[in-house]
Design an enzyme around this catalytic site. Structure first.
Site, PDB file in Angstrom:
ATOM      1  N   ASP A  67      15.472  16.569 -15.877  1.00 23.18           N
ATOM      2  CA  ASP A  67      15.189  15.158 -15.613  1.00 23.18           C
ATOM      3  C   ASP A  67      16.448  14.326 -15.810  1.00 23.18           C
ATOM      4  O   ASP A  67      17.475  14.841 -16.272  1.00 23.18           O
ATOM      5  CB  ASP A  67      14.019  14.635 -16.465  1.00 23.18           C
ATOM      6  CG  ASP A  67      14.069  15.105 -17.914  1.00 23.18           C
ATOM      7  OD1 ASP A  67      15.168  15.506 -18.373  1.00 23.18           O
ATOM      8  OD2 ASP A  67      13.043  15.058 -18.595  1.00 23.18           O
ATOM      9  N   ASP A 136       3.494  11.911 -25.826  1.00 24.87           N
ATOM     10  CA  ASP A 136       2.366  11.533 -24.965  1.00 24.87           C
ATOM     11  C   ASP A 136       1.930  12.701 -24.083  1.00 24.87           C
ATOM     12  O   ASP A 136       1.131  12.526 -23.171  1.00 24.87           O
ATOM     13  CB  ASP A 136       2.757  10.327 -24.097  1.00 24.87           C
ATOM     14  CG  ASP A 136       3.972  10.600 -23.227  1.00 24.87           C
ATOM     15  OD1 ASP A 136       4.533  11.725 -23.291  1.00 24.87           O
ATOM     16  OD2 ASP A 136       4.374   9.695 -22.456  1.00 24.87           O
ATOM     17  N   HIS A 138       3.969  14.511 -22.122  1.00 27.00           N
ATOM     18  CA  HIS A 138       4.753  14.717 -20.906  1.00 27.00           C
ATOM     19  C   HIS A 138       5.572  16.001 -20.973  1.00 27.00           C
ATOM     20  O   HIS A 138       5.959  16.463 -22.044  1.00 27.00           O
ATOM     21  CB  HIS A 138       5.638  13.501 -20.578  1.00 27.00           C
ATOM     22  CG  HIS A 138       6.785  13.257 -21.498  1.00 27.00           C
ATOM     23  ND1 HIS A 138       7.230  11.985 -21.809  1.00 27.00           N
ATOM     24  CD2 HIS A 138       7.611  14.089 -22.176  1.00 27.00           C
ATOM     25  CE1 HIS A 138       8.262  12.068 -22.633  1.00 27.00           C
ATOM     26  NE2 HIS A 138       8.519  13.336 -22.871  1.00 27.00           N
ATOM     27  N   GLU A 143       5.282  11.693 -16.917  1.00 31.18           N
ATOM     28  CA  GLU A 143       4.510  10.858 -17.828  1.00 31.18           C
ATOM     29  C   GLU A 143       3.036  10.855 -17.402  1.00 31.18           C
ATOM     30  O   GLU A 143       2.727  10.884 -16.207  1.00 31.18           O
ATOM     31  CB  GLU A 143       5.030   9.419 -17.755  1.00 31.18           C
ATOM     32  CG  GLU A 143       6.481   9.249 -18.194  1.00 31.18           C
ATOM     33  CD  GLU A 143       6.616   9.065 -19.694  1.00 31.18           C
ATOM     34  OE1 GLU A 143       6.241   9.988 -20.443  1.00 31.18           O
ATOM     35  OE2 GLU A 143       7.116   8.015 -20.104  1.00 31.18           O
TER      36      GLU A 143
HETATM   37  P1  PGA Z   1      12.189  15.638 -28.121  1.00 31.56           P
HETATM   38  O1  PGA Z   1      11.644  15.222 -26.705  1.00 31.56           O
HETATM   39  O2  PGA Z   1      12.609  17.065 -28.002  1.00 31.56           O
HETATM   40  O3  PGA Z   1      13.362  14.725 -28.356  1.00 31.56           O
HETATM   41  O4  PGA Z   1      11.082  15.460 -29.108  1.00 31.56           O
HETATM   42  C1  PGA Z   1      10.704  16.027 -26.070  1.00 31.56           C
HETATM   43  C2  PGA Z   1      10.340  15.404 -24.757  1.00 31.56           C
HETATM   44  O5  PGA Z   1      10.197  14.172 -24.697  1.00 31.56           O
HETATM   45  O6  PGA Z   1      10.173  16.125 -23.771  1.00 31.56           O
END
Ligand code: PGA
Length: 257
Positions: A67, A136, A138, A143
């Protein structure tokens, strides 16, 4: 779905690196879709160590970024492109020509997504996608709501996601509001999916992913209906008192190039 529950973050990172190194040994020209975020940093460090010890050859690897922020150039140090450069491509010596970027700075973002999907198809599909898990639910920046058919596309980042990203920016209001993400379709079509989940703050969302309804409100839950999925969680993130597979140390049978 294969579960590997390990003691701590270090063990999670080491196991993830071992699985990916094993796959690259079997298939040196493997295509890997690579995430950013906090969770995979230990994995990248462990993978770089294995590589420096000669555990595998990364020269034929193809790396796709998972992403990217919209409006941020690849050479901006806050871009996910430069993040992957620092943590994965440089340490493994992967040539720039073997890396496929999601161009969040493209004038035509729809075309940028199309080019990315086309490059993935031309590479023969995706051997492995490594994923963190958003609070959340995702995957990448899919999202909620995002169902299993969501394509590679421009997405609006939620307030919650922007708040968690604020630590990489000067202030929360400077976090970009949009991003490009590899679509759910591509993620679920990957031959292997490796979900890394660490820390108590992920416990509730991991519970939803593992046992909640499989709906667009929890994109990560679609992994339950997909083949070739390995979840590595540390005990802190595991929502149940008795990890089912602490003693499991073998390579999952589906872990094939
Ligand atoms: P994080 O993010 O590894 O910083 O917890 C995970 C994500 O949002 O995919």
């Amino acid at each position: 779905m294969r579960l590997r529950i390990v003691d701590d973050y270090e063990a999670l990172s080491a196991l993830a690196a071992q699985l990916v190194a094993d796959l690259v040994r079997v298939k040196p020209e493997a295509t890997i879709v690579a995430p950013t975020g906090e969770t995979p940093q230990g994995f990248y460090a462990a993978l770089a160590r294995l590589h420096s010890q000669g555990a595998f050859d990364a020269s034929r690897l193809r790396v796709f970024q998972l992403d990217e922020y919209v409006g941020v150039a690849p050479n901006d140090p806050r871009s996910f492109s430069s993040w992957i450069q620092r943590t994965l491509l440089d340490p493994l010596g992967v040539d720039d020509t073997r890396a496929v970027r999601l161009r969040g700075d493209a004038a035509d973002l729809v075309a940028a997504c199309r080019d990315y999907d086309e490059a993935l198809r031309a590479a023969g599909g995706n051997d492995i996608v490594v994923l963190g898990l958003g609070r959340d639910g995702h995957l990448g920046f899919n999202e909620p709501p995002a169902d299993a058919t969501a394509p590679t596309r421009v997405v609006q980042l939620s307030a919650e996601t922007r708040a968690t990203l604020a630590r990489y920016w000067e202030r929360q209001d400077t976090v970009p509001s949009q991003a490009l993400t590899c679509g759910m379709t591509n993620i679920l079509a990957a031959r292997n999916k490796l979900l890394l989940v660490s820390g108590e703050h992920k416990r509730e969302i991991l519970r939803r992913v593992m046992t909640g309804p499989v709906t667009p409100e929890t994109p990560g839950a679609y992994l339950r209906e997909s083949a070739g999925v390995t979840v590595i969680a540390d005990v802190a993130a595991w929502p149940w008192p008795h990890p089912p597979s602490v003693a499991e140390t073998t390579i999952p049978p589906h872990w094939r190039a």
